[in-house]
Design a protein around this motif. Structure first.
Motif, PDB file in Angstrom:
ATOM      1  N   ASN A 228       0.790  -1.110   0.046  1.00  0.00           N
ATOM      2  CA  ASN A 228      -0.190   0.123   0.085  1.00  0.00           C
ATOM      3  C   ASN A 228       0.690   1.100  -0.100  1.00  0.00           C
ATOM      4  O   ASN A 228       0.617   2.116   0.869  1.00  0.00           O
ATOM      5  CB  ASN A 228      -1.117  -0.147   1.155  1.00  0.00           C
ATOM      6  CG  ASN A 228      -2.174   1.095   0.943  1.00  0.00           C
ATOM      7  OD1 ASN A 228      -2.492   1.343  -0.093  1.00  0.00           O
ATOM      8  ND2 ASN A 228      -2.639   1.583   2.029  1.00  0.00           N
ATOM      9  N   ILE A 229       1.733   1.317  -0.804  1.00  0.00           N
ATOM     10  CA  ILE A 229       2.648   2.481  -1.070  1.00  0.00           C
ATOM     11  C   ILE A 229       2.698   2.851  -2.487  1.00  0.00           C
ATOM     12  O   ILE A 229       2.708   1.803  -3.255  1.00  0.00           O
ATOM     13  CB  ILE A 229       4.248   2.033  -0.756  1.00  0.00           C
ATOM     14  CG1 ILE A 229       4.443   1.487   0.900  1.00  0.00           C
ATOM     15  CG2 ILE A 229       5.163   3.188  -1.019  1.00  0.00           C
ATOM     16  CD1 ILE A 229       5.720   1.078   0.950  1.00  0.00           C
ATOM     17  N   SER A 230       2.304   3.979  -2.806  1.00  0.00           N
ATOM     18  CA  SER A 230       2.361   4.296  -4.149  1.00  0.00           C
ATOM     19  C   SER A 230       3.688   4.100  -5.250  1.00  0.00           C
ATOM     20  O   SER A 230       4.699   4.051  -4.318  1.00  0.00           O
ATOM     21  CB  SER A 230       2.012   5.980  -4.417  1.00  0.00           C
ATOM     22  OG  SER A 230       3.001   6.640  -4.086  1.00  0.00           O
ATOM     23  N   VAL A 231       3.444   3.736  -6.165  1.00  0.00           N
ATOM     24  CA  VAL A 231       4.887   3.588  -7.175  1.00  0.00           C
ATOM     25  C   VAL A 231       5.676   4.879  -6.952  1.00  0.00           C
ATOM     26  O   VAL A 231       7.024   4.854  -6.961  1.00  0.00           O
ATOM     27  CB  VAL A 231       4.523   3.225  -8.638  1.00  0.00           C
ATOM     28  CG1 VAL A 231       5.645   3.339  -9.643  1.00  0.00           C
ATOM     29  CG2 VAL A 231       3.627   2.017  -8.559  1.00  0.00           C
ATOM     30  N   GLU A 232       5.029   6.014  -7.070  1.00  0.00           N
ATOM     31  CA  GLU A 232       5.917   7.166  -7.111  1.00  0.00           C
ATOM     32  C   GLU A 232       6.782   7.130  -5.711  1.00  0.00           C
ATOM     33  O   GLU A 232       7.719   7.378  -5.766  1.00  0.00           O
ATOM     34  CB  GLU A 232       5.098   8.428  -7.107  1.00  0.00           C
ATOM     35  CG  GLU A 232       5.618   9.868  -6.833  1.00  0.00           C
ATOM     36  CD  GLU A 232       4.776  11.005  -7.125  1.00  0.00           C
ATOM     37  OE1 GLU A 232       5.380  12.111  -6.993  1.00  0.00           O
ATOM     38  OE2 GLU A 232       3.395  10.654  -6.938  1.00  0.00           O
ATOM     39  N   ASN A 233       6.007   7.009  -4.576  1.00  0.00           N
ATOM     40  CA  ASN A 233       6.781   7.058  -3.253  1.00  0.00           C
ATOM     41  C   ASN A 233       7.865   5.826  -3.141  1.00  0.00           C
ATOM     42  O   ASN A 233       9.004   5.937  -2.665  1.00  0.00           O
ATOM     43  CB  ASN A 233       5.660   6.718  -2.168  1.00  0.00           C
ATOM     44  CG  ASN A 233       5.235   8.076  -1.711  1.00  0.00           C
ATOM     45  OD1 ASN A 233       5.925   9.064  -2.045  1.00  0.00           O
ATOM     46  ND2 ASN A 233       4.131   8.010  -1.172  1.00  0.00           N
ATOM     47  N   LEU A 234       7.365   4.612  -3.899  1.00  0.00           N
ATOM     48  CA  LEU A 234       8.639   3.786  -4.219  1.00  0.00           C
ATOM     49  C   LEU A 234       9.782   4.101  -4.775  1.00  0.00           C
ATOM     50  O   LEU A 234      11.127   3.745  -4.384  1.00  0.00           O
ATOM     51  CB  LEU A 234       7.997   2.287  -4.559  1.00  0.00           C
ATOM     52  CG  LEU A 234       7.156   1.545  -3.774  1.00  0.00           C
ATOM     53  CD1 LEU A 234       6.407   0.389  -4.563  1.00  0.00           C
ATOM     54  CD2 LEU A 234       7.788   0.812  -2.546  1.00  0.00           C
ATOM     55  N   ASN A 235       9.720   4.662  -5.867  1.00  0.00           N
ATOM     56  CA  ASN A 235      10.720   5.132  -6.564  1.00  0.00           C
ATOM     57  C   ASN A 235      11.576   6.373  -5.804  1.00  0.00           C
ATOM     58  O   ASN A 235      12.714   6.425  -5.825  1.00  0.00           O
ATOM     59  CB  ASN A 235      10.245   5.800  -7.925  1.00  0.00           C
ATOM     60  CG  ASN A 235      10.157   5.026  -9.096  1.00  0.00           C
ATOM     61  OD1 ASN A 235      10.931   3.881  -9.131  1.00  0.00           O
ATOM     62  ND2 ASN A 235       8.859   4.702  -9.622  1.00  0.00           N
ATOM     63  N   LEU A 236      11.066   7.156  -4.951  1.00  0.00           N
ATOM     64  CA  LEU A 236      11.380   7.919  -3.945  1.00  0.00           C
ATOM     65  C   LEU A 236      12.250   7.189  -3.088  1.00  0.00           C
ATOM     66  O   LEU A 236      13.560   7.594  -2.633  1.00  0.00           O
ATOM     67  CB  LEU A 236      10.401   8.969  -3.343  1.00  0.00           C
ATOM     68  CG  LEU A 236       9.954  10.135  -4.359  1.00  0.00           C
ATOM     69  CD1 LEU A 236       8.768  10.867  -3.503  1.00  0.00           C
ATOM     70  CD2 LEU A 236      10.985  11.036  -4.925  1.00  0.00           C
ATOM     71  N   ILE A 237      11.682   6.219  -2.465  1.00  0.00           N
ATOM     72  CA  ILE A 237      12.509   5.318  -1.486  1.00  0.00           C
ATOM     73  C   ILE A 237      13.734   4.822  -2.019  1.00  0.00           C
ATOM     74  O   ILE A 237      14.714   4.809  -1.601  1.00  0.00           O
ATOM     75  CB  ILE A 237      11.490   4.273  -1.100  1.00  0.00           C
ATOM     76  CG1 ILE A 237      10.562   5.106  -0.272  1.00  0.00           C
ATOM     77  CG2 ILE A 237      12.227   3.199  -0.143  1.00  0.00           C
ATOM     78  CD1 ILE A 237       9.288   3.796   0.313  1.00  0.00           C
ATOM     79  N   ALA A 238      13.661   4.378  -3.383  1.00  0.00           N
ATOM     80  CA  ALA A 238      14.913   3.722  -4.215  1.00  0.00           C
ATOM     81  C   ALA A 238      15.878   4.752  -4.405  1.00  0.00           C
ATOM     82  O   ALA A 238      17.031   4.684  -4.083  1.00  0.00           O
ATOM     83  CB  ALA A 238      14.317   3.087  -5.255  1.00  0.00           C
ATOM     84  N   ASP A 239      15.330   6.005  -4.743  1.00  0.00           N
ATOM     85  CA  ASP A 239      16.410   7.117  -5.197  1.00  0.00           C
ATOM     86  C   ASP A 239      17.042   7.689  -3.913  1.00  0.00           C
ATOM     87  O   ASP A 239      18.200   7.829  -4.090  1.00  0.00           O
ATOM     88  CB  ASP A 239      15.722   8.218  -5.571  1.00  0.00           C
ATOM     89  CG  ASP A 239      15.002   7.986  -7.020  1.00  0.00           C
ATOM     90  OD1 ASP A 239      15.617   7.184  -7.615  1.00  0.00           O
ATOM     91  OD2 ASP A 239      14.032   9.039  -7.350  1.00  0.00           O
ATOM     92  N   ASN A 240      16.591   7.464  -2.815  1.00  0.00           N
ATOM     93  CA  ASN A 240      17.101   8.008  -1.474  1.00  0.00           C
ATOM     94  C   ASN A 240      17.547   6.986  -0.706  1.00  0.00           C
ATOM     95  O   ASN A 240      18.176   7.333   0.587  1.00  0.00           O
ATOM     96  CB  ASN A 240      16.200   8.894  -0.823  1.00  0.00           C
ATOM     97  CG  ASN A 240      15.794   9.889  -1.459  1.00  0.00           C
ATOM     98  OD1 ASN A 240      16.633  10.918  -1.622  1.00  0.00           O
ATOM     99  ND2 ASN A 240      14.472  10.194  -1.783  1.00  0.00           N
ATOM    100  N   SER A 241      17.621   5.570  -0.905  1.00  0.00           N
ATOM    101  CA  SER A 241      18.010   4.640  -0.273  1.00  0.00           C
ATOM    102  C   SER A 241      17.701   4.498   0.949  1.00  0.00           C
ATOM    103  O   SER A 241      18.061   4.296   2.288  1.00  0.00           O
ATOM    104  CB  SER A 241      19.541   4.329  -0.079  1.00  0.00           C
ATOM    105  OG  SER A 241      20.131   4.423  -1.379  1.00  0.00           O
ATOM    106  N   ASN A 242      16.066   4.845   1.090  1.00  0.00           N
ATOM    107  CA  ASN A 242      15.420   4.654   2.428  1.00  0.00           C
ATOM    108  C   ASN A 242      15.090   3.401   3.154  1.00  0.00           C
ATOM    109  O   ASN A 242      14.166   3.046   3.975  1.00  0.00           O
ATOM    110  CB  ASN A 242      14.148   5.581   2.308  1.00  0.00           C
ATOM    111  CG  ASN A 242      14.477   7.230   2.107  1.00  0.00           C
ATOM    112  OD1 ASN A 242      15.463   7.555   2.469  1.00  0.00           O
ATOM    113  ND2 ASN A 242      13.416   7.829   1.855  1.00  0.00           N
ATOM    114  N   GLY A 243      15.764   2.347   2.402  1.00  0.00           N
ATOM    115  CA  GLY A 243      15.859   1.030   3.416  1.00  0.00           C
ATOM    116  C   GLY A 243      17.256   0.764   3.984  1.00  0.00           C
ATOM    117  O   GLY A 243      17.250  -0.428   4.352  1.00  0.00           O
ATOM    118  N   ARG A 244      17.782   1.785   4.047  1.00  0.00           N
ATOM    119  CA  ARG A 244      19.378   1.285   4.288  1.00  0.00           C
ATOM    120  C   ARG A 244      19.505   1.108   5.747  1.00  0.00           C
ATOM    121  O   ARG A 244      20.660   0.623   6.261  1.00  0.00           O
ATOM    122  CB  ARG A 244      20.464   2.336   3.887  1.00  0.00           C
ATOM    123  CG  ARG A 244      20.099   3.872   4.593  1.00  0.00           C
ATOM    124  CD  ARG A 244      21.197   4.973   3.887  1.00  0.00           C
ATOM    125  NE  ARG A 244      20.975   6.218   4.784  1.00  0.00           N
ATOM    126  CZ  ARG A 244      20.006   7.402   4.384  1.00  0.00           C
ATOM    127  NH1 ARG A 244      18.973   7.018   3.286  1.00  0.00           N
ATOM    128  NH2 ARG A 244      20.001   8.423   4.986  1.00  0.00           N
TER     129      ARG A 244
END
Length: 581
Positions: A228-244
């Protein structure tokens, strides 16, 4: 006379010894093979660990010694994984699934197929949980299907988008005087591009960017739906490595909670006071849950074509016209087989072997419905053998197309000059001869180019006839370009997106049968002498030794060059050097 008697006695004694050793190993195989039967206990959780190599088809070695002495390579069969999850849906002893795997040793299309099956499993009302200390990107993609997803407090999630790296050898060739002479058709036929230039062509960059984006869209759309995360937000997460780190991963909603493994085990128990039993995927398959039981007389044949295509007999890892064509003929002649499904997982290879397999499939298609199911790869020669099916079913992330051919021959002329070697030739005729120690002459080039062009035209015509398209329409989407399954539908190269299960159902519909069972082909047998090539005390593959000695990066370079060295004849092969990460 005494000497002859002693000689005969020695020979007889030798054969008796060999016979006794053989009996010893048979007895040992019997003892070691009679282990405890795997029983699925009540209140069990099926634990998915996919760190073992996943293959579309991984039949047991029919040699009892190989099984008993554990000489088989570790592997999991995709078809058995899918069957196990299907059986777990209705197994009263299975309360849920725990995805707990250090890595996912499967291709993207295979991973997506397993993920989709777990999604179906959730419809049973049973839980799906996932836990890990560190999630790789593919691991997270699989695990994101879970109802609840957990991460170690000092863990991380590698969620950064897709990339690929290609090694180019032109400067190396110029420096050392060892090169590959290349003749190709198709501006996108990039399997040989690293031998022609020291950087990526615009055409290759275009196709690589296109299929990476297509696969990434599949991943983000699936994760978006589950988390339940938008594709746009998932790409922002990927761009900023927000799973690090675990804190960012939780804040980004990539996980539901940050907990330790012992706390995760408590969550698996839920509100129950009963002991939770875990059963591994491998043991669940061994218990008999890796197949779907059926008493139906009618059969759908599934023929697995996996690996590169090489002229010859073939084996479990290499597609040869020998084994595959025997399997096709056997399925065609079996009156109980009502339809044939060809499961393709191949980057292509020998154009000649591909044509021979195409011909056998053409004969089978005249008698029974033929459906193709595409796995991770069904490109170039892999598409060649698929193109004439009644229906072609691909996974969305399948890599297919690559309709193009090339020839590549090593040349050591400059290297020989550098080290003082001169080769002189003597011939009876003025034919198009070639020597690795001399520059390629125009006559040889012209003859070889003619052969490449003829095979390309044959390839395109095979596709045009199979797909009900014109030569021009196929040529427009050919030129060696690769497409994902999703893109290939738009280009007319694929009929429908779906799994192997879907392909089998379509084959049954075409054959007009409702009640059927699946029969897998081909059968792989090893000679007894092959079993003795290995030592039970040193069961280490050549690949493992080389990786250990060279490291992953250098091993990749060695493997690429080694594969090119072994090519024979004109090739219908995709750019096998792509390494998506």
């Amino acid at each position: 006379m005494k000497f002859l008697r002693n000689l005969l006695a020695s020979i007889l004694g030798f054969f008796i010894a060999i016979f006794l050793i053989f009996l010893f190993f048979i007895a040992l195989a019997s003892i070691m093979g009679s282990g405890d039967e795997v029983v699925v206990k009540s209140n069990s959780v099926l634990e998915l660990d996919l760190s073992t190599n996943v293959k579309d088809y991984a039949p047991k070695d029919q040699n009892p010694l190989a099984e008993a002495l554990e000489l088989n390579d570790d592997k999991l069969a995709l078809n058995k994984i899918i069957n196990a999850i299907e059986n777990a849906k209705t197994d009263s002893n299975i309360k849920g699934i725990s995805i707990k795997t250090g890595s996912v040793n499967a291709g993207i299309a295979q991973t997506q197929a397993i993920r989709n099956k777990i999604e179906e499993f959730k419809e049973s009302g049973k839980f799906v949980y996932a836990y890990n200390d560190v999630y790789s990107q593919k691991n997270y993609y699989l695990s994101s299907v879970a109802d609840s997803l957990f991460l170690n407090p000092v863990g991380a999630i590698d969620f950064k988008g897709l990339s690929t790296e290609i090694l180019y050898y032109k400067d190396f060739e110029d420096k050392y005087g060892i090169k590959m002479e290349v003749i190709r058709h198709g501006k996108y036929k990039s399997a040989v591009e690293p031998y022609l230039t020291n950087k990526m062509s615009e055409a290759n960059r275009e196709q690589t960017t296109s299929f990476l984006k297509s696969i990434w869209n599949e991943i983000t759309e699936d994760v978006s739906k589950s988390r339940n995360i938008s594709v746009e937000n998932l790409n922002l997460i990927a761009d900023n490595s927000n799973g690090r780190n675990a804190t960012l991963a939780k804040e980004s909603n990539l996980v539901d909670a940050v907990i330790y493994e012992d706390e995760y085990k408590e969550k698996l128990k839920g509100n129950s006071d009963k002991k939770i039993n875990t059963i591994s995927l491998e043991d669940y398959i061994k218990s008999g849950k890796g197949r779907i039981s059926s008493t139906a007389k009618d059969k759908i044949a599934v023929i697995y074509a996996q690996g590169q295509i090489m002229y010859g007999e073939g084996n479990e890892d290499v597609i040869g016209q020998g084994l595959i064509n025997k399997a096709i003929r056997k399925a065609r002649k079996d009156n109980k087989v009502k339809a044939i499904v060809l499961r393709v997982n191949s980057p292509g290879g020998s154009a000649l072997a591909s044509e021979l397999i195409w011909r056998e499939l053409e004969l089978a298609k005249k008698e029974k419905p033929l459906v193709v199911s595409m796995g991770n790869l069904a490109a170039s020669g892999g598409y060649y053998i698929a193109c004439n099916a009644d229906k072609i079913i691909a996974e969305p992330s399948t890599i297919t197309g690559s309709i193009g051919v090339f020839g590549a021959i090593p040349n050591f002329n400059k290297f020989a000059d550098n080290i003082g070697i001169n080769a002189e030739q003597v011939s009876t005729n003025n034919s198009a001869n070639y020597s690795v120690f001399e520059p390629m002459n125009q006559k040889f080039y012209d003859v070889t180019k003619e052969g490449v062009e003829d095979i390309y035209k044959t390839f395109v015509n095979r596709v045009a006839n199979g797909r009900n398209m014109t030569f021009e329409q196929v040529n427009e989407v050919a030129q060696g370009r690769v497409w994902t399954g999703s893109e290939a539908i738009e280009k007319g190269l694929v009929d429908k997106l779906g799994s192997l299960e879907e392909a089998i159902k379509i084959a049954a519909e075409l054959a007009e049968v409702d009640n059927y069972r699946v029969r897998n082909y081909p059968n792989y047998k090893k000679d007894l002498k092959e079993a003795f090539k290995f030592s039970p005390f040193a069961n280490v593959s050549k690949e493992e030794i080389l990786k250990e000695a060279l490291g992953d990066g250098n091993y990749q370079l060695y493997n690429n060059i080694n594969q090119m060295k072994n090519l024979k004849g004109v090739q219908a092969r995709m750019p096998f050097i792509f390494q998506v990460k």
